[in-house]
Design a protein around this motif. Structure first.
Motif, PDB file in Angstrom:
ATOM      1  N   GLY A  28       0.816  -1.218   0.000  1.00 22.58           N
ATOM      2  CA  GLY A  28       0.000   0.000   0.000  1.00 22.58           C
ATOM      3  C   GLY A  28       0.844   1.259   0.000  1.00 22.58           C
ATOM      4  O   GLY A  28       0.591   2.194  -0.772  1.00 22.58           O
ATOM      5  N   VAL A  29       1.867   1.272   0.854  1.00 22.58           N
ATOM      6  CA  VAL A  29       2.760   2.442   0.903  1.00 22.58           C
ATOM      7  C   VAL A  29       3.511   2.583  -0.417  1.00 22.58           C
ATOM      8  O   VAL A  29       3.676   3.698  -0.956  1.00 22.58           O
ATOM      9  CB  VAL A  29       3.741   2.304   2.084  1.00 22.58           C
ATOM     10  CG1 VAL A  29       4.774   3.429   2.051  1.00 22.58           C
ATOM     11  CG2 VAL A  29       2.982   2.311   3.403  1.00 22.58           C
ATOM     12  N   GLY A  30       3.962   1.454  -0.958  1.00 25.45           N
ATOM     13  CA  GLY A  30       4.667   1.501  -2.229  1.00 25.45           C
ATOM     14  C   GLY A  30       3.800   2.020  -3.359  1.00 25.45           C
ATOM     15  O   GLY A  30       4.269   2.770  -4.231  1.00 25.45           O
ATOM     16  N   ALA A  31       2.516   1.651  -3.358  1.00 25.13           N
ATOM     17  CA  ALA A  31       1.603   2.146  -4.389  1.00 25.13           C
ATOM     18  C   ALA A  31       1.459   3.661  -4.314  1.00 25.13           C
ATOM     19  O   ALA A  31       1.503   4.364  -5.337  1.00 25.13           O
ATOM     20  CB  ALA A  31       0.243   1.470  -4.238  1.00 25.13           C
ATOM     21  N   VAL A  32       1.294   4.176  -3.105  1.00 28.51           N
ATOM     22  CA  VAL A  32       1.155   5.627  -2.939  1.00 28.51           C
ATOM     23  C   VAL A  32       2.411   6.352  -3.417  1.00 28.51           C
ATOM     24  O   VAL A  32       2.337   7.375  -4.127  1.00 28.51           O
ATOM     25  CB  VAL A  32       0.852   5.961  -1.465  1.00 28.51           C
ATOM     26  CG1 VAL A  32       0.877   7.469  -1.243  1.00 28.51           C
ATOM     27  CG2 VAL A  32      -0.499   5.390  -1.049  1.00 28.51           C
ATOM     28  N   LEU A  33       3.573   5.837  -3.042  1.00 25.45           N
ATOM     29  CA  LEU A  33       4.830   6.493  -3.420  1.00 25.45           C
ATOM     30  C   LEU A  33       5.072   6.417  -4.922  1.00 25.45           C
ATOM     31  O   LEU A  33       5.514   7.405  -5.540  1.00 25.45           O
ATOM     32  CB  LEU A  33       5.994   5.853  -2.663  1.00 25.45           C
ATOM     33  CG  LEU A  33       5.998   6.036  -1.139  1.00 25.45           C
ATOM     34  CD1 LEU A  33       7.178   5.301  -0.514  1.00 25.45           C
ATOM     35  CD2 LEU A  33       6.040   7.525  -0.777  1.00 25.45           C
ATOM     36  N   LEU A  34       4.791   5.271  -5.529  1.00 21.64           N
ATOM     37  CA  LEU A  34       5.023   5.133  -6.962  1.00 21.64           C
ATOM     38  C   LEU A  34       4.090   6.028  -7.771  1.00 21.64           C
ATOM     39  O   LEU A  34       4.473   6.557  -8.819  1.00 21.64           O
ATOM     40  CB  LEU A  34       4.845   3.673  -7.387  1.00 21.64           C
ATOM     41  CG  LEU A  34       6.058   2.765  -7.183  1.00 21.64           C
ATOM     42  CD1 LEU A  34       5.731   1.339  -7.578  1.00 21.64           C
ATOM     43  CD2 LEU A  34       7.250   3.264  -7.989  1.00 21.64           C
ATOM     44  N   VAL A  35       2.872   6.213  -7.305  1.00 23.63           N
ATOM     45  CA  VAL A  35       1.951   7.130  -7.991  1.00 23.63           C
ATOM     46  C   VAL A  35       2.520   8.549  -7.977  1.00 23.63           C
ATOM     47  O   VAL A  35       2.446   9.279  -8.979  1.00 23.63           O
ATOM     48  CB  VAL A  35       0.559   7.083  -7.346  1.00 23.63           C
ATOM     49  CG1 VAL A  35      -0.307   8.234  -7.844  1.00 23.63           C
ATOM     50  CG2 VAL A  35      -0.116   5.752  -7.650  1.00 23.63           C
ATOM     51  N   GLN A  36       3.118   8.942  -6.850  1.00 22.96           N
ATOM     52  CA  GLN A  36       3.731  10.264  -6.782  1.00 22.96           C
ATOM     53  C   GLN A  36       4.919  10.373  -7.734  1.00 22.96           C
ATOM     54  O   GLN A  36       5.140  11.411  -8.366  1.00 22.96           O
ATOM     55  CB  GLN A  36       4.172  10.562  -5.336  1.00 22.96           C
ATOM     56  CG  GLN A  36       3.036  10.614  -4.338  1.00 22.96           C
ATOM     57  CD  GLN A  36       1.986  11.628  -4.725  1.00 22.96           C
ATOM     58  OE1 GLN A  36       2.296  12.763  -5.129  1.00 22.96           O
ATOM     59  NE2 GLN A  36       0.718  11.234  -4.618  1.00 22.96           N
ATOM     60  N   VAL A  37       5.683   9.275  -7.854  1.00 19.81           N
ATOM     61  CA  VAL A  37       6.792   9.267  -8.807  1.00 19.81           C
ATOM     62  C   VAL A  37       6.261   9.444 -10.222  1.00 19.81           C
ATOM     63  O   VAL A  37       6.817  10.214 -11.034  1.00 19.81           O
ATOM     64  CB  VAL A  37       7.596   7.956  -8.683  1.00 19.81           C
ATOM     65  CG1 VAL A  37       8.617   7.843  -9.821  1.00 19.81           C
ATOM     66  CG2 VAL A  37       8.300   7.885  -7.337  1.00 19.81           C
ATOM     67  N   ASP A  38       5.165   8.765 -10.547  1.00 18.63           N
ATOM     68  CA  ASP A  38       4.559   8.893 -11.879  1.00 18.63           C
ATOM     69  C   ASP A  38       4.082  10.314 -12.138  1.00 18.63           C
ATOM     70  O   ASP A  38       4.137  10.804 -13.274  1.00 18.63           O
ATOM     71  CB  ASP A  38       3.387   7.925 -12.006  1.00 18.63           C
ATOM     72  CG  ASP A  38       3.841   6.517 -12.375  1.00 18.63           C
ATOM     73  OD1 ASP A  38       4.561   6.384 -13.381  1.00 18.63           O
ATOM     74  OD2 ASP A  38       3.496   5.562 -11.651  1.00 18.63           O
ATOM     75  N   ARG A  39       3.608  10.978 -11.132  1.00 13.66           N
ATOM     76  CA  ARG A  39       3.113  12.358 -11.316  1.00 13.66           C
ATOM     77  C   ARG A  39       4.255  13.318 -11.633  1.00 13.66           C
ATOM     78  O   ARG A  39       4.078  14.286 -12.375  1.00 13.66           O
ATOM     79  CB  ARG A  39       2.363  12.827 -10.070  1.00 13.66           C
ATOM     80  CG  ARG A  39       1.055  12.071  -9.820  1.00 13.66           C
ATOM     81  CD  ARG A  39       0.284  12.697  -8.664  1.00 13.66           C
ATOM     82  NE  ARG A  39      -0.891  11.919  -8.316  1.00 13.66           N
ATOM     83  CZ  ARG A  39      -2.051  11.975  -8.947  1.00 13.66           C
ATOM     84  NH1 ARG A  39      -2.184  12.784  -9.991  1.00 13.66           N
ATOM     85  NH2 ARG A  39      -3.070  11.232  -8.548  1.00 13.66           N
ATOM     86  N   PHE A  40       5.428  13.052 -11.087  1.00 16.39           N
ATOM     87  CA  PHE A  40       6.540  13.980 -11.274  1.00 16.39           C
ATOM     88  C   PHE A  40       7.328  13.703 -12.549  1.00 16.39           C
ATOM     89  O   PHE A  40       7.971  14.596 -13.082  1.00 16.39           O
ATOM     90  CB  PHE A  40       7.482  13.934 -10.067  1.00 16.39           C
ATOM     91  CG  PHE A  40       6.945  14.675  -8.879  1.00 16.39           C
ATOM     92  CD1 PHE A  40       6.950  16.065  -8.857  1.00 16.39           C
ATOM     93  CD2 PHE A  40       6.423  13.995  -7.783  1.00 16.39           C
ATOM     94  CE1 PHE A  40       6.451  16.755  -7.755  1.00 16.39           C
ATOM     95  CE2 PHE A  40       5.931  14.682  -6.696  1.00 16.39           C
ATOM     96  CZ  PHE A  40       5.938  16.072  -6.664  1.00 16.39           C
TER      97      PHE A  40
END
Length: 448
Positions: A28-40
């Motif tokens: 779950g934490v990894g999903a949230v962080l990776l989505v932020q990486v995709d946004r940037f």
């Protein structure tokens, strides 16, 4: 505090939910962080990486939905089959072996992989936005990781099927329990834990049992663990002698003594509560501090194998081999000290019924002899195992005497139940070989 933490770790290790929960949280934490990486990261950067997903939102939703659904479906079917297999194995080998399967980290990791993949894919799904929605967004890197987790789950599934098929085989079950027993015996019978035989039974005041203060159990259950260091510290601070009445592995009823303290006039409610808190009680025995637990498991497997419904003497003989290996380690070590002393060398804690070589030998042989007396092959193997253990005793007269008593009982039971003359001759021959080995070891010890 240290005991509580160790017991908590051991308890969590034997549950099916702890590792999968940790892996699901990480996913779950990894999903949230990776989505932020995709946004940037810019779309141009993503396009330059040919291995990253480059499709549209509808395709991404479809793929992640397939991965999430198939993983959960596979997990449900796989573990349903596993429960059926374990039920069959527990019927043949005994329900207590389920404790070992519950503690199997591989099984927990497999379930955790399935759950983590599902959680990751679901969380990524909710972030995908199409052209007709507010702000088109396709987290390409996250989707790629989701697909990779789906492929990993398939690999884990193959491992899991192989692992379960191997782990429920009787020889492997026996070997796992046997290794656990050997490790426990090496820890308990280590040379640094032992004392000379003449000092193994510390003297207590004649009026001890009559006048000592009693710390009673407030619940029914098995003693699963106790904190020796904390008990020694309490006894030193209160200037007490504590005698432990129930060591790990023993059952205690509410109102019966856990500890007796001497002298009674130095005890108060504070000390009593503190002493009681150093014991961990539960509904069942565990291997945490109970060296005989694995020996009893092997005995149970052997007894079930000898039952008319199963009739598998080879499994019983395998159990005897592993029990013999553990006794050899115990014979090469030294009997654990029943006494604990403080920093000044004063006796503070004494086990009323400590772990002994004799007790371990009883756990290894008594019940198997009782149920296997009509099987010449099993009785012969018991005599052979005892002969091997005698050769590992280094001439300790007390240990050899214990083994000789078991051997005589086994010989008598076998001759009373076996009618075939050739089998009786084989039993007598093995017994005479055992006696010669014992005489040789005693002679070598006397010459040394």
């Amino acid at each position: 505090m240290k005991l509580k933490l160790q017991h908590l770790i051991e308890t969590l290790r034997s549950t099916y939910w702890f590792i999968p929960t940790i892996m699901a949280v990480i996913a779950g934490v990894g999903a949230v962080l990776l989505v932020q990486v995709d946004r940037f990261l810019s779309a141009r950067f993503v396009d330059q990486m040919g291995w990253i997903y480059s499709g549209g939102p509808e395709g991404a939703r479809a793929m992640l939905s397939v991965v999430a659904g198939s993983v959960m479906g596979t997990a449900g079917v796989t573990f349903s089959i596993t429960i059926a297999a374990l039920s069959l194995a527990s019927t043949q080998l005994g329900p207590r072996i389920l404790y070992n399967f519950m503690r199997d980290t591989g099984n927990q990791f497999v379930l955790g992989t399935f759950i983590a993949t599902f959680v990751f894919c679901v969380l990524i799904l909710r972030t995908i936005r199409g052209a007709d929605e507010a702000g088109r967004f396709v987290p390409a890197i996250s989707i790629t990781v989701g697909l990779a987790l789906g492929l990993l789950s398939m690999g884990v599934l193959i491992y899991f099927i192989h692992h379960v098929a191997v782990s429920i085989q009787a020889p492997n079950v026996v070997a796992v329990i046997g290794r656990d027993l050997a490790d426990e015996v090496e820890r308990e019978f280590a040379p640094e834990n032992g004392i000379p035989p003449e000092k193994r039974t510390p003297g207590l005041p004649d009026e001890f049992d009559r006048d000592a203060a009693v710390v009673e159990s407030t619940v029914d259950g098995y003693v699963q663990a106790l904190d020796e260091d904390a008990l020694v510290e309490i006894a030193q601070r209160a200037d007490l002698l504590l005698v432990i009445e129930r060591r790990p592995g023993k059952f205690v009823s509410e109102g019966l003594p856990l500890v007796r303290a001497w002298p009674a006039e130095r005890m108060n409610l504070g000390w009593e509560s503190d002493i009681r808190s150093r014991f961990v009680l539960g509904w069942q025995r565990t291997s945490e501090q109970d060296v005989e637990f694995a020996a009893d498991q092997l005995s149970e497997v052997a007894i079930r194998a000898l039952s008319p419904a199963i009739n598998d003497p080879f499994t019983a003989m395998g159990c005897l081999d592993w029990l013999g290996a553990a006794l050899c380690r115990a014979a090469r070590g030294r009997t654990p000290d029943p006494v604990r002393v403080d920093d000044e060398g004063r006796v503070r804690v004494v086990y009323r019924h400590p772990i002994t070589f004799s007790g371990l030998a009883d756990a290894a042989f008594v019940q198997i002899r009782q149920f296997g007396a009509r099987s010449p092959a099993v009785m012969l193997r018991m005599l052979e195992v005892i002969t091997t253990v005698i050769r590992s005793t280094r001439g300790d007269r007390d240990e050899i005497q214990v083994l000789l008593q078991h051997a005589e009982t086994i010989r008598r039971a076998a001759l009373d139940n076996v009618e075939e003359p050739r089998d009786r001759n084989d039993i007598e021959e093995r017994y005479q070989t055992l006696l010669r080995a014992a005489e040789l070891m005693l002679g070598e010890a006397a010459r040394a």
